[in-house]
Design a protein around this motif. Structure first.
Motif, PDB file in Angstrom:
ATOM      1  N   ASP A 277       0.771  -1.121  -0.109  1.00  0.00           N
ATOM      2  CA  ASP A 277      -0.124  -0.115  -0.075  1.00  0.00           C
ATOM      3  C   ASP A 277       0.961   1.313  -0.035  1.00  0.00           C
TER       4      ASP A 277
ATOM      5  N   ILE B 247      -5.540  -2.200  -4.891  1.00  0.00           N
ATOM      6  CA  ILE B 247      -4.826  -0.982  -3.834  1.00  0.00           C
ATOM      7  C   ILE B 247      -4.255   0.006  -5.148  1.00  0.00           C
TER       8      ILE B 247
ATOM      9  N   SER C  59      -0.263   0.628  -6.116  1.00  0.00           N
ATOM     10  CA  SER C  59       0.720  -0.351  -5.678  1.00  0.00           C
ATOM     11  C   SER C  59       1.380  -0.842  -7.001  1.00  0.00           C
TER      12      SER C  59
ATOM     13  N   ARG D 175      -7.671  -6.350   6.487  1.00  0.00           N
ATOM     14  CA  ARG D 175      -6.136  -5.807   6.312  1.00  0.00           C
ATOM     15  C   ARG D 175      -5.468  -5.990   7.820  1.00  0.00           C
TER      16      ARG D 175
END
Length: 237
Positions: free
Chosen positions: A56, A202, A205, A234
């Motif tokens: 992330d 994400i 990324s 997460r």
């Protein structure tokens, strides 16, 4: 990914021989950031499938060793394939030997091996500079420090037998053979479809990590925004 069945072999060795790295004397490291992995396929006979670690860019997983003077003092893993601890099914009955029980520590160790294989194959990307000076012995110490860091932070229960077995396994002759393996970097390149899936889960990324680290081909397909993945869970430090 790279721990594979040597963890199972190491768990036996640890009960009958002296380890090159004494897990009980290692200082705990510390984690920050978030851990997110995506399922890719069923994987091989060890572990519980093949996954993709997705960094992330807004909350990266970072590991810090207790001594900032040591090699690999700060490690930020990039986009990579992983199957956790690759613990064979027969060994998973033992406490502490789940393939995902020490997942953050396994991600750090996997990144070290991923970087190592690409470095020995001539990859000079600066993303690997943080672990470029890490030796094989350092790699097992770092994994041990990472596990102890999880214990110290009370994210896992203390288990010196499992921690010692895993640290011994990754410092074994079998693991050393994997460390010195050449020609492996090409197989670690994340496939375009998986890059797209990571970007959907994400955003940013793949743009920040994968393209710079693995020099992905220009034909990598664009991410279909309408198929953006829903993150179920997460782990955050």
């Amino acid at each position: 990914m790279f721990i594979r069945v040597i963890v199972w072999l190491g768990s036996i060795v640890a009960l009958s021989a002296c380890a090159s790295v004494d897990y009980s004397k290692l200082p705990p490291g510390s984690f920050s950031g978030s851990l997110f992995v995506m399922w890719v396929d069923e994987g091989g006979s060890s572990g519980d499938g093949n996954f993709l670690f997705v960094p992330d860019p807004n909350d990266p997983l970072i590991f810090r060793r207790s001594d900032p003077r040591q090699p690999g003092s700060v490690i930020r893993p990039g986009l990579m394939y992983t199957d956790g601890g690759s613990i064979p099914k027969i060994a998973q009955v033992f406490k502490g030997l789940s393939p995902w029980g020490y997942a953050p520590a396994y991600m750090i160790h996997d990144w070290i091996f991923t970087a190592r294989h690409c470095i020995v194959d001539g990859e000079n990307n600066p993303r690997f500079d943080q672990v470029r000076d890490v030796t094989f012995d350092d790699s097992s110490e770092i994994l041990g420090e990472a596990i102890r860091g999880l214990v110290e932070a009370e994210r896992v229960q203390p288990n010196d037998v499992a921690g010692g077995a895993i640290t011994t396994a990754v410092g074994s002759v079998i693991a050393k053979g994997l460390w010195d393996k050449r020609g492996a970097c090409k197989d670690l390149i994340v496939k375009p479809k998986d890059v797209a899936a990571a970007e959907a889960a994400i955003p940013g990324s793949s743009r920040l990590i994968a393209r710079r680290s693995f020099r992905l081909p220009p034909e990598t397909p664009p991410v279909p925004v309408q198929r953006r993945a829903k993150i179920i869970t997460r782990v955050t430090f």
